[in-house]
Design an enzyme around this catalytic site. Sequence first.
Site, PDB file in Angstrom:
ATOM      1  N   ASP A 144      -6.226  -2.935  -2.472  1.00 44.27           N
ATOM      2  CA  ASP A 144      -5.160  -2.955  -1.248  1.00 44.27           C
ATOM      3  C   ASP A 144      -4.588  -4.124  -0.921  1.00 44.27           C
ATOM      4  O   ASP A 144      -5.011  -5.079  -0.201  1.00 44.27           O
ATOM      5  CB  ASP A 144      -5.457  -1.889  -0.280  1.00 44.27           C
ATOM      6  CG  ASP A 144      -4.231  -1.143   0.418  1.00 44.27           C
ATOM      7  OD1 ASP A 144      -3.528  -2.179   0.898  1.00 44.27           O
ATOM      8  OD2 ASP A 144      -4.355  -0.099   0.522  1.00 44.27           O
ATOM      9  N   SER A 154       0.663  -1.182  -0.039  1.00 38.66           N
ATOM     10  CA  SER A 154      -0.129   0.098  -0.099  1.00 38.66           C
ATOM     11  C   SER A 154       0.798   1.334  -0.132  1.00 38.66           C
ATOM     12  O   SER A 154       1.578   1.596  -0.892  1.00 38.66           O
ATOM     13  CB  SER A 154      -0.876   0.199   1.241  1.00 38.66           C
ATOM     14  OG  SER A 154      -2.064   0.838   1.167  1.00 38.66           O
TER      15      SER A 154
END
Length: 335
Positions: free
Chosen positions: A194, A59
């Site tokens: 993510d 991320s």
Amino acid sequence: MPQRRVPQAWPKDRRFRILSLDGGGIRGVFPASVLAELERRFCAGHRVSEYFDLIAGTSTGGIIALGLGGGCSADEMKTLYVERGHEIFPPRKRSRLYSAASFLRQTVLYRYDRDAIARLLSETLGEKLFGESVSRLCVPAFDGTHSEVFVYKTPHHADYKFDRFEKMINIGLATSAAPTFFQPFKSGGYQLVDGGVWANNPIMLAVIEALTCFDVTPTQIDVLSIGCGDDPYFVSSSQIKFGGMWFWKDAIFAAMRLQSLAATNQARLLLGPPSVVRLSPPIYSPSIELDDWRRAVDQLPGDALSATEANAVRIKKMFFEGVADTFVPVPATAT
């Protein structure tokens, strides 16, 4: 794979140094600031990435990893977060009416548009392909089409055939597509979310990558793991008494914390505790939210300086006594 990956040669007298970067939204100010300070203190004109044999990032950590792999200095990545992070996460208005409207909108819609983060990634990475990275990288995501984990890997092994042709910007958009914040990123028939949903702390992903791709032993590996805040998760009296979706709506934060703790402890058990250096900002109450740019830039750079100072001697000895060998990608013709 039908059989074990064939390990590549690695000198028995050379350490394998890993940099692992957690997810955490705009709290990525902390790892970016730590790396900028390490670069200033110890790198003597080199980029911080030149001292590591493998970088893993999830991320926001994946975005930092991509920036380093794209040739950016750590100071450039810190500047991106501190000076331009508000373009992705605009500071919130404080009126009650705005807060109520914002809450209702976020209940049914994504909180942010992806255009701002796409623009910054484009300005930072341009049209660079993953295979052009100057460092070995591993960047996780989650594929929602086939319900599979998804890991982008630079061509540091002959088995890795396809990711080299992916644009870095697309990988950044995939690994940072946090649920409720950003829409999943569609690419190549996949709906990518993510990587923090399964590997917010990618330390074990990186350790396993080293052990399976190279002829190294656990005793040869050192890891610098940088978090974005290991916020505790306590079960409330309301959760115990009532249960239900409303009271457990934030359980993802428990999963993220426990995954991180488990991964760090597994790495310490496998490699030996002295081989893992873990840095993370202090616990705040209330915690710094993942999109609170104002609090992040006000508090986390100072925390990064304190954490670096407290661990400087150990970090210098383990990771900055000399640059790593230059990463040479496996040629595409060899795959």
